[in-house]
Design a protein around this motif. Structure first.
Motif, PDB file in Angstrom:
ATOM      1  N   TYR A 281      46.806  72.338  69.803  1.00 50.73           N
ATOM      2  CA  TYR A 281      45.395  72.144  69.477  1.00 50.73           C
ATOM      3  C   TYR A 281      44.999  73.038  68.302  1.00 50.73           C
ATOM      4  O   TYR A 281      45.128  74.266  68.380  1.00 50.73           O
ATOM      5  CB  TYR A 281      44.539  72.471  70.700  1.00 50.73           C
ATOM      6  N   TYR A 282      44.543  72.393  67.211  1.00 51.20           N
ATOM      7  CA  TYR A 282      44.090  73.103  66.015  1.00 51.20           C
ATOM      8  C   TYR A 282      42.706  72.574  65.620  1.00 51.20           C
ATOM      9  O   TYR A 282      42.479  71.361  65.617  1.00 51.20           O
ATOM     10  CB  TYR A 282      45.059  72.895  64.848  1.00 51.20           C
ATOM     11  N   THR A 283      41.806  73.497  65.294  1.00 56.96           N
ATOM     12  CA  THR A 283      40.448  73.119  64.908  1.00 56.96           C
ATOM     13  C   THR A 283      40.028  73.878  63.653  1.00 56.96           C
ATOM     14  O   THR A 283      40.736  74.770  63.179  1.00 56.96           O
ATOM     15  CB  THR A 283      39.435  73.434  66.020  1.00 56.96           C
ATOM     16  N   TYR A 284      38.848  73.509  63.155  1.00 60.42           N
ATOM     17  CA  TYR A 284      38.231  74.196  62.027  1.00 60.42           C
ATOM     18  C   TYR A 284      36.828  74.651  62.437  1.00 60.42           C
ATOM     19  O   TYR A 284      35.848  73.960  62.166  1.00 60.42           O
ATOM     20  CB  TYR A 284      38.127  73.278  60.807  1.00 60.42           C
ATOM     21  N   PRO A 285      36.688  75.790  63.123  1.00 60.07           N
ATOM     22  CA  PRO A 285      35.345  76.255  63.490  1.00 60.07           C
ATOM     23  C   PRO A 285      34.481  76.488  62.256  1.00 60.07           C
ATOM     24  O   PRO A 285      34.989  76.778  61.167  1.00 60.07           O
ATOM     25  CB  PRO A 285      35.625  77.577  64.221  1.00 60.07           C
ATOM     26  N   ASP A 286      33.173  76.385  62.422  1.00 60.81           N
ATOM     27  CA  ASP A 286      32.267  76.609  61.294  1.00 60.81           C
ATOM     28  C   ASP A 286      32.337  78.043  60.800  1.00 60.81           C
ATOM     29  O   ASP A 286      32.347  78.293  59.598  1.00 60.81           O
ATOM     30  CB  ASP A 286      30.831  76.244  61.692  1.00 60.81           C
ATOM     31  N   VAL A 287      32.381  79.002  61.736  1.00 60.34           N
ATOM     32  CA  VAL A 287      32.462  80.420  61.378  1.00 60.34           C
ATOM     33  C   VAL A 287      33.352  81.123  62.402  1.00 60.34           C
ATOM     34  O   VAL A 287      33.245  80.856  63.601  1.00 60.34           O
ATOM     35  CB  VAL A 287      31.075  81.094  61.366  1.00 60.34           C
ATOM     36  N   MET A 288      34.230  82.005  61.918  1.00 60.69           N
ATOM     37  CA  MET A 288      35.078  82.803  62.801  1.00 60.69           C
ATOM     38  C   MET A 288      35.128  84.239  62.298  1.00 60.69           C
ATOM     39  O   MET A 288      35.000  84.491  61.099  1.00 60.69           O
ATOM     40  CB  MET A 288      36.525  82.295  62.802  1.00 60.69           C
ATOM     41  N   VAL A 289      35.360  85.165  63.236  1.00 62.04           N
ATOM     42  CA  VAL A 289      35.664  86.556  62.889  1.00 62.04           C
ATOM     43  C   VAL A 289      36.945  86.932  63.605  1.00 62.04           C
ATOM     44  O   VAL A 289      37.094  86.678  64.804  1.00 62.04           O
ATOM     45  CB  VAL A 289      34.528  87.514  63.313  1.00 62.04           C
ATOM     46  N   SER A 290      37.872  87.527  62.858  1.00 63.26           N
ATOM     47  CA  SER A 290      39.090  88.072  63.455  1.00 63.26           C
ATOM     48  C   SER A 290      39.255  89.518  63.012  1.00 63.26           C
ATOM     49  O   SER A 290      39.013  89.852  61.852  1.00 63.26           O
ATOM     50  CB  SER A 290      40.324  87.273  63.031  1.00 63.26           C
ATOM     51  N   CYS A 291      39.667  90.359  63.947  1.00 64.45           N
ATOM     52  CA  CYS A 291      39.957  91.759  63.648  1.00 64.45           C
ATOM     53  C   CYS A 291      41.433  92.063  63.906  1.00 64.45           C
ATOM     54  O   CYS A 291      41.828  93.225  63.968  1.00 64.45           O
ATOM     55  CB  CYS A 291      39.074  92.670  64.495  1.00 64.45           C
ATOM     56  N   ALA A 292      42.249  91.019  64.049  1.00 65.41           N
ATOM     57  CA  ALA A 292      43.661  91.176  64.366  1.00 65.41           C
ATOM     58  C   ALA A 292      44.477  91.314  63.082  1.00 65.41           C
ATOM     59  O   ALA A 292      44.433  90.423  62.232  1.00 65.41           O
ATOM     60  CB  ALA A 292      44.153  89.977  65.168  1.00 65.41           C
TER      61      ALA A 292
ATOM     62  N   ARG B  34      44.631  83.073  64.668  1.00 67.69           N
ATOM     63  CA  ARG B  34      45.107  82.905  66.039  1.00 67.69           C
ATOM     64  C   ARG B  34      44.369  83.784  67.045  1.00 67.69           C
ATOM     65  O   ARG B  34      44.436  83.525  68.238  1.00 67.69           O
ATOM     66  CB  ARG B  34      46.608  83.213  66.115  1.00 67.69           C
ATOM     67  N   GLN B  35      43.702  84.852  66.583  1.00 64.10           N
ATOM     68  CA  GLN B  35      43.092  85.801  67.511  1.00 64.10           C
ATOM     69  C   GLN B  35      41.632  86.101  67.120  1.00 64.10           C
ATOM     70  O   GLN B  35      41.290  87.259  66.859  1.00 64.10           O
ATOM     71  CB  GLN B  35      43.909  87.094  67.535  1.00 64.10           C
ATOM     72  N   PRO B  36      40.768  85.114  67.122  1.00 57.23           N
ATOM     73  CA  PRO B  36      39.368  85.379  66.770  1.00 57.23           C
ATOM     74  C   PRO B  36      38.654  86.143  67.881  1.00 57.23           C
ATOM     75  O   PRO B  36      38.945  85.958  69.062  1.00 57.23           O
ATOM     76  CB  PRO B  36      38.775  83.975  66.609  1.00 57.23           C
ATOM     77  N   VAL B  37      37.729  87.010  67.496  1.00 55.60           N
ATOM     78  CA  VAL B  37      36.874  87.660  68.487  1.00 55.60           C
ATOM     79  C   VAL B  37      35.545  86.921  68.611  1.00 55.60           C
ATOM     80  O   VAL B  37      34.849  87.039  69.623  1.00 55.60           O
ATOM     81  CB  VAL B  37      36.611  89.142  68.149  1.00 55.60           C
ATOM     82  N   LEU B  38      35.202  86.147  67.575  1.00 54.32           N
ATOM     83  CA  LEU B  38      33.928  85.419  67.569  1.00 54.32           C
ATOM     84  C   LEU B  38      34.139  84.061  66.928  1.00 54.32           C
ATOM     85  O   LEU B  38      34.826  83.940  65.909  1.00 54.32           O
ATOM     86  CB  LEU B  38      32.873  86.208  66.787  1.00 54.32           C
ATOM     87  N   ILE B  39      33.539  83.037  67.531  1.00 54.25           N
ATOM     88  CA  ILE B  39      33.503  81.688  66.963  1.00 54.25           C
ATOM     89  C   ILE B  39      32.066  81.197  67.015  1.00 54.25           C
ATOM     90  O   ILE B  39      31.384  81.344  68.038  1.00 54.25           O
ATOM     91  CB  ILE B  39      34.405  80.712  67.745  1.00 54.25           C
ATOM     92  N   MET B  40      31.597  80.615  65.903  1.00 56.63           N
ATOM     93  CA  MET B  40      30.278  80.000  65.836  1.00 56.63           C
ATOM     94  C   MET B  40      30.431  78.536  65.432  1.00 56.63           C
ATOM     95  O   MET B  40      31.164  78.226  64.487  1.00 56.63           O
ATOM     96  CB  MET B  40      29.392  80.715  64.825  1.00 56.63           C
ATOM     97  N   GLU B  41      29.743  77.652  66.127  1.00 56.66           N
ATOM     98  CA  GLU B  41      29.707  76.241  65.769  1.00 56.66           C
ATOM     99  C   GLU B  41      28.255  75.823  65.548  1.00 56.66           C
ATOM    100  O   GLU B  41      27.399  76.084  66.399  1.00 56.66           O
ATOM    101  CB  GLU B  41      30.324  75.372  66.877  1.00 56.66           C
TER     102      GLU B  41
END
Length: 200
Positions: free
Chosen positions: A80-91, A102-109
């Protein structure tokens, strides 16, 4: 983002990645099925920009990155692969990969009429499997309303609805304090307006 069409054939992950390299249209991938993504409205685009601007400002100096809708998320590798509108990763591992998070802490749609129910249900069910994810935020295009789901220390998801102009999305672990009025700035979307109670 909406699903514009469903392709009939089934794709391997390698075929899907090759398709994405050549296509001008982005596609989501789920268990061999590929879905073309529809274009976004101007309001959708403006809201996403407002979110990214606020996040980039809040995260300045931190070892985190903000990504917009053109960056792919591996929700479940090879499945499963998607394109979220906004993501934050600190990995740190996400900083090394040129195309995947692969390791987002936040997803916004930002919700679209055609995908709002999917974003609230099936997609959230899949996103919850991401061990890194701490915040899932759904932003309405119909009026000023934002659903904020936060994972607590026990692993339970806590929901808060923000609808008042003075409401603030306060994510202390990312240093973000974002008033709802700034989320909808220049979007042309009106806040919820309550009329007088009706009499019977």
């Amino acid at each position: 983002m909406g699903h514009a069409e469903q392709q009939k054939r089934r794709y391997t992950p390698a075929e899907y990645f090759a398709l994405e390299e050549q296509s001008v249209v982005r596609h989501e991938y789920f268990d061999g099925e590929v879905f073309a993504m529809a274009g976004a409205s101007k309001a959708h685009n403006t809201i996403a920009q407002n979110l990214v601007i606020a996040l980039r400002s809040a995260l300045r100096g931190q070892r985190c990155q903000v990504f917009m809708e053109g960056v792919r998320l591996a929700v479940q590798e090879n499945f499963y692969y998607t394109y979220p509108d906004v993501m934050v990763s600190c990995a740190p591992a996400d900083f090394q990969d040129e195309y995947l998070v692969r390791q987002p802490v936040l997803i916004m749609e930002v919700l679209s009429p055609s995908t709002a129910e999917y974003d609230r249900t099936e997609k959230f069910s899949q996103y919850r499997k991401l061990a890194s994810l701490q915040h899932y935020i759904l932003v309405s295009q119909a009026t000023w309303a934002m659903d904020w789901y936060r994972r607590d220390e026990a692993g339970q998801w806590i929901h808060r609805l923000l609808t008042e102009p003075a409401d603030i999305l306060d994510i202390s672990d990312l240093g973000l304090r974002l008033p709802l009025v700034e989320v909808y700035e220049a979007s042309g979307i009106a806040p919820i307006r309550l009329g007088p109670p009706t009499t019977r």
